[in-house]
Design a protein around this motif. Structure first.
Motif, PDB file in Angstrom:
ATOM      1  N   GLU A  42       0.818  -1.219   0.000  1.00  0.00           N
ATOM      2  CA  GLU A  42       0.000   0.000   0.000  1.00  0.00           C
ATOM      3  C   GLU A  42       0.855   1.274   0.000  1.00  0.00           C
ATOM      4  O   GLU A  42       0.556   2.208  -0.757  1.00  0.00           O
ATOM      5  CB  GLU A  42      -0.978  -0.022   1.173  1.00  0.00           C
ATOM      6  N   PRO A  43       1.904   1.360   0.825  1.00  0.00           N
ATOM      7  CA  PRO A  43       2.742   2.568   0.757  1.00  0.00           C
ATOM      8  C   PRO A  43       3.387   2.756  -0.617  1.00  0.00           C
ATOM      9  O   PRO A  43       3.522   3.890  -1.093  1.00  0.00           O
ATOM     10  CB  PRO A  43       3.801   2.327   1.845  1.00  0.00           C
ATOM     11  N   GLU A  44       3.791   1.654  -1.258  1.00  0.00           N
ATOM     12  CA  GLU A  44       4.377   1.765  -2.598  1.00  0.00           C
ATOM     13  C   GLU A  44       3.337   2.255  -3.605  1.00  0.00           C
ATOM     14  O   GLU A  44       3.627   3.095  -4.462  1.00  0.00           O
ATOM     15  CB  GLU A  44       4.932   0.412  -3.038  1.00  0.00           C
ATOM     16  N   ALA A  45       2.127   1.719  -3.501  1.00  0.00           N
ATOM     17  CA  ALA A  45       1.046   2.166  -4.393  1.00  0.00           C
ATOM     18  C   ALA A  45       0.716   3.630  -4.140  1.00  0.00           C
ATOM     19  O   ALA A  45       0.465   4.399  -5.077  1.00  0.00           O
ATOM     20  CB  ALA A  45      -0.191   1.293  -4.189  1.00  0.00           C
ATOM     21  N   LEU A  46       0.734   4.026  -2.877  1.00  0.00           N
ATOM     22  CA  LEU A  46       0.443   5.415  -2.523  1.00  0.00           C
ATOM     23  C   LEU A  46       1.475   6.354  -3.139  1.00  0.00           C
ATOM     24  O   LEU A  46       1.131   7.452  -3.610  1.00  0.00           O
ATOM     25  CB  LEU A  46       0.432   5.578  -1.006  1.00  0.00           C
ATOM     26  N   SER A  47       2.737   5.934  -3.164  1.00  0.00           N
ATOM     27  CA  SER A  47       3.799   6.781  -3.711  1.00  0.00           C
ATOM     28  C   SER A  47       3.609   7.037  -5.202  1.00  0.00           C
ATOM     29  O   SER A  47       4.142   8.001  -5.746  1.00  0.00           O
ATOM     30  CB  SER A  47       5.177   6.151  -3.455  1.00  0.00           C
ATOM     31  N   VAL A  48       2.839   6.170  -5.872  1.00  0.00           N
ATOM     32  CA  VAL A  48       2.488   6.374  -7.270  1.00  0.00           C
ATOM     33  C   VAL A  48       1.202   7.188  -7.385  1.00  0.00           C
ATOM     34  O   VAL A  48       1.096   8.120  -8.187  1.00  0.00           O
ATOM     35  CB  VAL A  48       2.321   5.025  -7.999  1.00  0.00           C
ATOM     36  N   MET A  49       0.212   6.848  -6.556  1.00  0.00           N
ATOM     37  CA  MET A  49      -1.115   7.449  -6.701  1.00  0.00           C
ATOM     38  C   MET A  49      -1.144   8.940  -6.374  1.00  0.00           C
ATOM     39  O   MET A  49      -1.859   9.700  -7.024  1.00  0.00           O
ATOM     40  CB  MET A  49      -2.120   6.711  -5.815  1.00  0.00           C
ATOM     41  N   VAL A  50      -0.394   9.373  -5.374  1.00  0.00           N
ATOM     42  CA  VAL A  50      -0.435  10.794  -5.003  1.00  0.00           C
ATOM     43  C   VAL A  50       0.036  11.678  -6.153  1.00  0.00           C
ATOM     44  O   VAL A  50      -0.693  12.582  -6.597  1.00  0.00           O
ATOM     45  CB  VAL A  50       0.342  11.066  -3.702  1.00  0.00           C
ATOM     46  N   PRO A  51       1.248  11.460  -6.707  1.00  0.00           N
ATOM     47  CA  PRO A  51       1.648  12.320  -7.832  1.00  0.00           C
ATOM     48  C   PRO A  51       0.795  12.104  -9.081  1.00  0.00           C
ATOM     49  O   PRO A  51       0.562  13.054  -9.843  1.00  0.00           O
ATOM     50  CB  PRO A  51       3.110  11.938  -8.082  1.00  0.00           C
ATOM     51  N   LEU A  52       0.316  10.865  -9.303  1.00  0.00           N
ATOM     52  CA  LEU A  52      -0.542  10.623 -10.463  1.00  0.00           C
ATOM     53  C   LEU A  52      -1.830  11.425 -10.360  1.00  0.00           C
ATOM     54  O   LEU A  52      -2.244  12.096 -11.321  1.00  0.00           O
ATOM     55  CB  LEU A  52      -0.860   9.134 -10.586  1.00  0.00           C
ATOM     56  N   MET A  53      -2.471  11.401  -9.196  1.00  0.00           N
ATOM     57  CA  MET A  53      -3.724  12.136  -9.032  1.00  0.00           C
ATOM     58  C   MET A  53      -3.493  13.640  -9.014  1.00  0.00           C
ATOM     59  O   MET A  53      -4.342  14.412  -9.452  1.00  0.00           O
ATOM     60  CB  MET A  53      -4.446  11.685  -7.768  1.00  0.00           C
ATOM     61  N   GLU A  54      -2.326  14.080  -8.524  1.00  0.00           N
ATOM     62  CA  GLU A  54      -2.001  15.503  -8.599  1.00  0.00           C
ATOM     63  C   GLU A  54      -1.876  15.937 -10.061  1.00  0.00           C
ATOM     64  O   GLU A  54      -2.321  17.026 -10.447  1.00  0.00           O
ATOM     65  CB  GLU A  54      -0.708  15.791  -7.833  1.00  0.00           C
ATOM     66  N   ALA A  55      -1.269  15.079 -10.893  1.00  0.00           N
ATOM     67  CA  ALA A  55      -1.138  15.375 -12.313  1.00  0.00           C
ATOM     68  C   ALA A  55      -2.510  15.424 -12.985  1.00  0.00           C
ATOM     69  O   ALA A  55      -2.811  16.341 -13.762  1.00  0.00           O
ATOM     70  CB  ALA A  55      -0.255  14.337 -12.995  1.00  0.00           C
ATOM     71  N   ILE A  56      -3.364  14.447 -12.671  1.00  0.00           N
ATOM     72  CA  ILE A  56      -4.698  14.395 -13.272  1.00  0.00           C
ATOM     73  C   ILE A  56      -5.536  15.588 -12.811  1.00  0.00           C
ATOM     74  O   ILE A  56      -6.234  16.223 -13.614  1.00  0.00           O
ATOM     75  CB  ILE A  56      -5.392  13.066 -12.918  1.00  0.00           C
ATOM     76  N   ALA A  57      -5.461  15.924 -11.524  1.00  0.00           N
ATOM     77  CA  ALA A  57      -6.205  17.077 -11.011  1.00  0.00           C
ATOM     78  C   ALA A  57      -5.749  18.356 -11.701  1.00  0.00           C
ATOM     79  O   ALA A  57      -6.573  19.223 -12.031  1.00  0.00           O
ATOM     80  CB  ALA A  57      -6.033  17.185  -9.496  1.00  0.00           C
ATOM     81  N   HIS A  58      -4.447  18.497 -11.933  1.00  0.00           N
ATOM     82  CA  HIS A  58      -3.923  19.672 -12.646  1.00  0.00           C
ATOM     83  C   HIS A  58      -4.492  19.729 -14.065  1.00  0.00           C
ATOM     84  O   HIS A  58      -4.916  20.803 -14.531  1.00  0.00           O
ATOM     85  CB  HIS A  58      -2.395  19.610 -12.684  1.00  0.00           C
ATOM     86  N   CYS A  59      -4.522  18.598 -14.738  1.00  0.00           N
ATOM     87  CA  CYS A  59      -5.101  18.541 -16.087  1.00  0.00           C
ATOM     88  C   CYS A  59      -6.546  19.030 -16.065  1.00  0.00           C
ATOM     89  O   CYS A  59      -6.946  19.859 -16.890  1.00  0.00           O
ATOM     90  CB  CYS A  59      -5.063  17.111 -16.626  1.00  0.00           C
ATOM     91  N   HIS A  60      -7.326  18.508 -15.118  1.00  0.00           N
ATOM     92  CA  HIS A  60      -8.751  18.845 -15.068  1.00  0.00           C
ATOM     93  C   HIS A  60      -8.978  20.314 -14.722  1.00  0.00           C
ATOM     94  O   HIS A  60      -9.897  20.940 -15.252  1.00  0.00           O
ATOM     95  CB  HIS A  60      -9.460  17.924 -14.069  1.00  0.00           C
ATOM     96  N   ARG A  61      -8.137  20.861 -13.849  1.00  0.00           N
ATOM     97  CA  ARG A  61      -8.269  22.286 -13.525  1.00  0.00           C
ATOM     98  C   ARG A  61      -7.959  23.152 -14.733  1.00  0.00           C
ATOM     99  O   ARG A  61      -8.495  24.259 -14.865  1.00  0.00           O
ATOM    100  CB  ARG A  61      -7.330  22.649 -12.368  1.00  0.00           C
ATOM    101  N   ARG A  62      -7.081  22.665 -15.605  1.00  0.00           N
ATOM    102  CA  ARG A  62      -6.728  23.405 -16.820  1.00  0.00           C
ATOM    103  C   ARG A  62      -7.678  23.080 -17.988  1.00  0.00           C
ATOM    104  O   ARG A  62      -7.451  23.528 -19.111  1.00  0.00           O
ATOM    105  CB  ARG A  62      -5.285  23.080 -17.227  1.00  0.00           C
ATOM    106  N   GLY A  63      -8.708  22.275 -17.717  1.00  0.00           N
ATOM    107  CA  GLY A  63      -9.673  21.947 -18.757  1.00  0.00           C
ATOM    108  C   GLY A  63      -9.197  20.914 -19.750  1.00  0.00           C
ATOM    109  O   GLY A  63      -9.550  20.962 -20.935  1.00  0.00           O
ATOM    110  N   VAL A  64      -8.394  19.948 -19.280  1.00  0.00           N
ATOM    111  CA  VAL A  64      -7.878  18.892 -20.147  1.00  0.00           C
ATOM    112  C   VAL A  64      -8.200  17.524 -19.547  1.00  0.00           C
ATOM    113  O   VAL A  64      -7.927  17.284 -18.372  1.00  0.00           O
ATOM    114  CB  VAL A  64      -6.347  19.015 -20.336  1.00  0.00           C
ATOM    115  N   ALA A  65      -8.777  16.650 -20.341  1.00  0.00           N
ATOM    116  CA  ALA A  65      -8.961  15.251 -19.960  1.00  0.00           C
ATOM    117  C   ALA A  65      -7.922  14.430 -20.720  1.00  0.00           C
ATOM    118  O   ALA A  65      -7.806  14.549 -21.944  1.00  0.00           O
ATOM    119  CB  ALA A  65     -10.368  14.777 -20.309  1.00  0.00           C
ATOM    120  N   HIS A  66      -7.160  13.602 -20.013  1.00  0.00           N
ATOM    121  CA  HIS A  66      -6.091  12.819 -20.641  1.00  0.00           C
ATOM    122  C   HIS A  66      -6.666  11.730 -21.540  1.00  0.00           C
ATOM    123  O   HIS A  66      -6.231  11.519 -22.661  1.00  0.00           O
ATOM    124  CB  HIS A  66      -5.192  12.203 -19.563  1.00  0.00           C
TER     125      HIS A  66
END
Length: 274
Positions: free
Chosen positions: A108-132
Protein backbone atom coordinates in the motif's frame (compact mmCIF):
# COMPACT_ATOMS: atom_id res chain seq x y z
CA UNK A 1 14.49 15.33 -40.47
CA UNK A 2 13.95 19.05 -39.89
CA UNK A 3 17.06 21.17 -40.49
CA UNK A 4 16.06 23.44 -37.59
CA UNK A 5 15.82 20.43 -35.28
CA UNK A 6 19.26 19.18 -36.35
CA UNK A 7 20.67 22.67 -35.82
CA UNK A 8 19.40 22.85 -32.23
CA UNK A 9 19.73 19.19 -31.21
CA UNK A 10 21.98 16.25 -31.89
CA UNK A 11 19.62 13.36 -32.61
CA UNK A 12 20.87 9.95 -31.48
CA UNK A 13 19.54 6.43 -30.99
CA UNK A 14 15.92 5.29 -31.16
CA UNK A 15 14.40 4.73 -27.71
CA UNK A 16 10.78 4.03 -28.60
CA UNK A 17 8.36 3.41 -31.44
CA UNK A 18 4.64 3.95 -31.91
CA UNK A 19 1.92 3.70 -34.52
CA UNK A 20 2.89 6.82 -36.45
CA UNK A 21 6.37 7.69 -35.29
CA UNK A 22 9.60 7.09 -33.48
CA UNK A 23 11.12 8.53 -30.30
CA UNK A 24 14.81 9.35 -30.34
CA UNK A 25 17.23 10.43 -27.66
CA UNK A 26 18.72 13.83 -28.44
CA UNK A 27 21.06 16.39 -26.91
CA UNK A 28 20.81 20.17 -26.92
CA UNK A 29 23.51 21.79 -29.03
CA UNK A 30 23.66 24.65 -26.51
CA UNK A 31 23.47 23.00 -23.09
CA UNK A 32 24.37 19.39 -23.89
CA UNK A 33 21.37 18.23 -21.86
CA UNK A 34 19.52 15.05 -22.82
CA UNK A 35 15.98 15.18 -24.25
CA UNK A 36 13.61 12.94 -26.18
CA UNK A 37 12.24 13.89 -29.59
CA UNK A 38 8.99 12.33 -30.79
CA UNK A 39 9.08 12.27 -34.59
CA UNK A 40 5.70 11.67 -36.23
CA UNK A 41 5.36 10.81 -39.93
CA UNK A 42 2.43 12.92 -41.17
CA UNK A 43 2.27 10.92 -44.40
CA UNK A 44 0.90 7.93 -42.50
CA UNK A 45 -2.13 9.89 -41.29
CA UNK A 46 -5.10 10.75 -43.51
CA UNK A 47 -5.82 14.48 -43.71
CA UNK A 48 -9.44 14.07 -42.58
CA UNK A 49 -8.83 11.55 -39.80
CA UNK A 50 -9.24 11.92 -36.05
CA UNK A 51 -5.56 10.98 -35.71
CA UNK A 52 -4.64 14.04 -37.78
CA UNK A 53 -6.42 16.22 -35.21
CA UNK A 54 -4.62 14.42 -32.37
CA UNK A 55 -1.30 15.01 -34.11
CA UNK A 56 -1.42 18.75 -33.50
CA UNK A 57 -3.55 18.53 -30.37
CA UNK A 58 -0.83 16.83 -28.32
CA UNK A 59 1.65 19.70 -28.49
CA UNK A 60 -1.09 22.27 -27.85
CA UNK A 61 -2.35 20.40 -24.78
CA UNK A 62 1.15 19.95 -23.36
CA UNK A 63 1.78 23.68 -23.63
CA UNK A 64 -1.46 24.33 -21.72
CA UNK A 65 -0.35 21.98 -18.93
CA UNK A 66 3.30 23.03 -18.64
CA UNK A 67 5.05 23.42 -16.37
CA UNK A 68 3.99 20.87 -13.77
CA UNK A 69 6.31 18.61 -11.74
CA UNK A 70 4.30 15.48 -12.54
CA UNK A 71 3.58 16.03 -16.23
CA UNK A 72 6.14 15.37 -18.95
CA UNK A 73 7.45 18.74 -20.07
CA UNK A 74 7.45 19.92 -23.67
CA UNK A 75 10.34 22.11 -24.86
CA UNK A 76 10.21 22.60 -28.64
CA UNK A 77 8.11 21.76 -31.69
CA UNK A 78 9.45 21.57 -35.24
CA UNK A 79 7.59 20.79 -38.44
CA UNK A 80 8.61 20.10 -42.02
CA UNK A 81 6.68 18.81 -45.03
CA UNK A 82 6.60 15.20 -43.89
CA UNK A 83 7.16 15.15 -40.12
CA UNK A 84 6.23 16.78 -36.83
CA UNK A 85 8.94 16.73 -34.16
CA UNK A 86 8.13 17.30 -30.48
CA UNK A 87 11.07 17.73 -28.10
CA UNK A 88 10.21 16.42 -24.64
CA UNK A 89 11.70 15.81 -21.23
CA UNK A 90 13.64 12.55 -21.32
CA UNK A 91 12.74 9.93 -18.71
CA UNK A 92 15.44 7.28 -18.95
CA UNK A 93 14.12 4.86 -16.33
CA UNK A 94 11.29 2.33 -16.53
CA UNK A 95 7.61 3.21 -16.77
CA UNK A 96 4.95 1.81 -14.43
CA UNK A 97 4.08 -0.94 -16.93
CA UNK A 98 7.59 -2.37 -16.69
CA UNK A 99 7.68 -1.95 -12.92
CA UNK A 100 4.46 -3.96 -12.67
CA UNK A 101 5.87 -6.63 -14.99
CA UNK A 102 8.92 -7.05 -12.78
CA UNK A 103 7.02 -7.73 -9.56
CA UNK A 104 3.79 -9.38 -8.43
CA UNK A 105 2.11 -6.65 -6.37
CA UNK A 106 2.85 -3.34 -4.69
CA UNK A 107 2.48 -2.72 -0.96
CA UNK A 108 0.00 0.00 0.00
CA UNK A 109 2.74 2.57 0.76
CA UNK A 110 4.38 1.77 -2.60
CA UNK A 111 1.05 2.17 -4.39
CA UNK A 112 0.44 5.41 -2.52
CA UNK A 113 3.80 6.78 -3.71
CA UNK A 114 2.49 6.37 -7.27
CA UNK A 115 -1.11 7.45 -6.70
CA UNK A 116 -0.44 10.79 -5.00
CA UNK A 117 1.65 12.32 -7.83
CA UNK A 118 -0.54 10.62 -10.46
CA UNK A 119 -3.72 12.14 -9.03
CA UNK A 120 -2.00 15.50 -8.60
CA UNK A 121 -1.14 15.38 -12.31
CA UNK A 122 -4.70 14.40 -13.27
CA UNK A 123 -6.21 17.08 -11.01
CA UNK A 124 -3.92 19.67 -12.65
CA UNK A 125 -5.10 18.54 -16.09
CA UNK A 126 -8.75 18.84 -15.07
CA UNK A 127 -8.27 22.29 -13.53
CA UNK A 128 -6.73 23.40 -16.82
CA UNK A 129 -9.67 21.95 -18.76
CA UNK A 130 -7.88 18.89 -20.15
CA UNK A 131 -8.96 15.25 -19.96
CA UNK A 132 -6.09 12.82 -20.64
CA UNK A 133 -8.40 9.94 -21.73
CA UNK A 134 -5.67 7.27 -21.83
CA UNK A 135 -4.39 6.85 -18.27
CA UNK A 136 -2.52 3.52 -18.07
CA UNK A 137 0.80 2.22 -16.70
CA UNK A 138 2.56 2.65 -20.07
CA UNK A 139 1.93 6.40 -19.89
CA UNK A 140 3.19 6.80 -16.32
CA UNK A 141 6.93 7.45 -16.53
CA UNK A 142 9.67 8.07 -13.97
CA UNK A 143 12.75 10.25 -14.35
CA UNK A 144 16.20 9.49 -12.93
CA UNK A 145 15.14 11.04 -9.60
CA UNK A 146 12.17 8.64 -9.48
CA UNK A 147 9.68 11.47 -10.00
CA UNK A 148 6.45 10.41 -11.69
CA UNK A 149 5.67 12.04 -15.05
CA UNK A 150 2.32 11.61 -16.80
CA UNK A 151 2.93 11.32 -20.55
CA UNK A 152 1.33 10.77 -23.98
CA UNK A 153 -1.40 13.34 -24.49
CA UNK A 154 -2.24 12.16 -28.01
CA UNK A 155 -5.79 11.23 -26.95
CA UNK A 156 -6.33 14.25 -24.69
CA UNK A 157 -9.30 16.55 -25.13
CA UNK A 158 -9.90 20.11 -23.96
CA UNK A 159 -13.22 20.84 -22.27
CA UNK A 160 -15.09 23.62 -20.51
CA UNK A 161 -16.95 23.33 -17.20
CA UNK A 162 -19.99 21.13 -17.64
CA UNK A 163 -19.05 20.26 -21.20
CA UNK A 164 -19.19 16.60 -22.24
CA UNK A 165 -16.87 14.75 -24.61
CA UNK A 166 -17.47 12.05 -27.21
CA UNK A 167 -15.46 9.36 -28.95
CA UNK A 168 -14.29 5.90 -27.95
CA UNK A 169 -10.67 6.40 -26.92
CA UNK A 170 -8.46 4.71 -24.35
CA UNK A 171 -7.23 1.17 -23.71
CA UNK A 172 -9.65 -1.73 -23.03
CA UNK A 173 -8.66 -2.62 -19.43
CA UNK A 174 -8.63 1.03 -18.35
CA UNK A 175 -11.53 2.61 -20.25
CA UNK A 176 -14.58 3.78 -18.28
CA UNK A 177 -18.00 2.12 -18.80
CA UNK A 178 -19.64 5.29 -20.11
CA UNK A 179 -17.05 5.42 -22.90
CA UNK A 180 -17.70 1.76 -23.77
CA UNK A 181 -21.43 2.48 -23.86
CA UNK A 182 -20.87 5.22 -26.44
CA UNK A 183 -22.36 7.90 -24.20
CA UNK A 184 -21.10 11.43 -23.79
CA UNK A 185 -18.75 11.66 -20.83
CA UNK A 186 -16.74 14.05 -18.68
CA UNK A 187 -13.22 14.18 -17.27
CA UNK A 188 -14.05 11.60 -14.58
CA UNK A 189 -13.08 8.92 -17.10
CA UNK A 190 -9.50 9.66 -15.96
CA UNK A 191 -10.45 8.91 -12.33
CA UNK A 192 -11.86 5.54 -13.39
CA UNK A 193 -8.67 4.69 -15.28
CA UNK A 194 -6.50 5.71 -12.33
CA UNK A 195 -8.66 3.46 -10.12
CA UNK A 196 -7.88 0.55 -12.43
CA UNK A 197 -4.17 1.36 -12.13
CA UNK A 198 -4.44 1.32 -8.31
CA UNK A 199 -6.30 -2.01 -8.35
CA UNK A 200 -3.66 -3.60 -10.60
CA UNK A 201 -0.82 -2.38 -8.38
CA UNK A 202 -2.42 -4.03 -5.35
CA UNK A 203 -3.82 -7.19 -6.96
CA UNK A 204 -1.46 -7.93 -9.83
CA UNK A 205 -4.38 -8.19 -12.30
CA UNK A 206 -7.09 -5.83 -13.58
CA UNK A 207 -10.54 -5.57 -11.95
CA UNK A 208 -12.33 -6.15 -15.25
CA UNK A 209 -10.84 -8.57 -17.76
CA UNK A 210 -11.55 -11.02 -20.56
CA UNK A 211 -9.88 -12.99 -23.35
CA UNK A 212 -10.64 -10.40 -26.02
CA UNK A 213 -11.35 -6.68 -26.27
CA UNK A 214 -15.05 -7.48 -26.63
CA UNK A 215 -15.08 -9.55 -23.42
CA UNK A 216 -13.12 -6.88 -21.56
CA UNK A 217 -15.61 -4.21 -22.65
CA UNK A 218 -18.48 -6.43 -21.46
CA UNK A 219 -16.99 -6.81 -17.98
CA UNK A 220 -16.17 -3.08 -17.84
CA UNK A 221 -19.79 -2.31 -18.78
CA UNK A 222 -21.08 -4.48 -15.94
CA UNK A 223 -18.59 -2.82 -13.55
CA UNK A 224 -19.00 -5.62 -11.01
CA UNK A 225 -16.12 -4.69 -8.71
CA UNK A 226 -14.81 -7.55 -6.57
CA UNK A 227 -12.05 -7.94 -4.00
CA UNK A 228 -10.98 -11.63 -3.96
CA UNK A 229 -10.11 -12.60 -0.38
CA UNK A 230 -7.01 -14.47 -1.49
CA UNK A 231 -5.53 -11.18 -2.74
CA UNK A 232 -7.25 -8.42 -0.78
CA UNK A 233 -7.34 -9.91 2.73
CA UNK A 234 -4.29 -7.84 3.69
CA UNK A 235 -5.48 -4.66 1.97
CA UNK A 236 -6.88 -1.97 4.27
CA UNK A 237 -10.60 -1.07 4.33
CA UNK A 238 -9.65 2.52 3.41
CA UNK A 239 -8.07 1.34 0.17
CA UNK A 240 -11.12 -0.69 -0.80
CA UNK A 241 -13.33 2.29 -0.02
CA UNK A 242 -11.29 4.51 -2.31
CA UNK A 243 -11.39 1.91 -5.09
CA UNK A 244 -15.19 1.70 -4.83
CA UNK A 245 -15.44 5.49 -5.16
CA UNK A 246 -13.07 5.66 -8.13
CA UNK A 247 -14.48 2.59 -9.92
CA UNK A 248 -18.08 3.69 -9.49
CA UNK A 249 -20.23 3.14 -12.58
CA UNK A 250 -22.54 5.99 -11.54
CA UNK A 251 -20.56 9.01 -12.78
CA UNK A 252 -22.48 11.40 -10.52
CA UNK A 253 -21.22 9.46 -7.49
CA UNK A 254 -17.70 8.81 -8.78
CA UNK A 255 -15.03 10.93 -7.09
CA UNK A 256 -13.38 13.83 -8.86
CA UNK A 257 -9.58 13.92 -8.98
CA UNK A 258 -9.52 16.57 -6.23
CA UNK A 259 -11.80 14.45 -4.02
CA UNK A 260 -9.53 11.43 -4.49
CA UNK A 261 -6.61 13.54 -3.24
CA UNK A 262 -8.57 14.34 -0.06
CA UNK A 263 -9.53 10.72 0.69
CA UNK A 264 -8.14 9.41 4.04
CA UNK A 265 -6.10 6.70 2.31
CA UNK A 266 -4.35 9.33 0.18
CA UNK A 267 -3.69 11.67 3.11
CA UNK A 268 -3.01 9.10 5.82
CA UNK A 269 0.07 7.34 4.52
CA UNK A 270 -1.55 4.46 2.67
CA UNK A 271 -3.60 2.91 5.43
CA UNK A 272 -2.74 0.13 7.83
CA UNK A 273 -3.21 -3.33 6.32
CA UNK A 274 -5.92 -5.24 8.19
Amino acid sequence: MSEALRRDYSVCEEIGRGRYGVVFRCFSAVSGKSFAVKTIDKRLIADDSVDRQCLYNEAKVMHILSPNPHILQIFDVYEDESHLHIVLEHCNTSDLFHRLANRTVFSEPEALSVMVPLMEAIAHCHRRGVAHRDIKPDNILFNNRNQLKLADFGSAECFRDGELMTGIVGTPYYVAPEVVAGRDYNEKVDVWSAGVVLYIMLAGFPPFYGDSATEIFETVSRANLRFPASVFQSVSPATKDLLRRMLCKDVSRRFTADTVLRHPWMTGGGGDPK
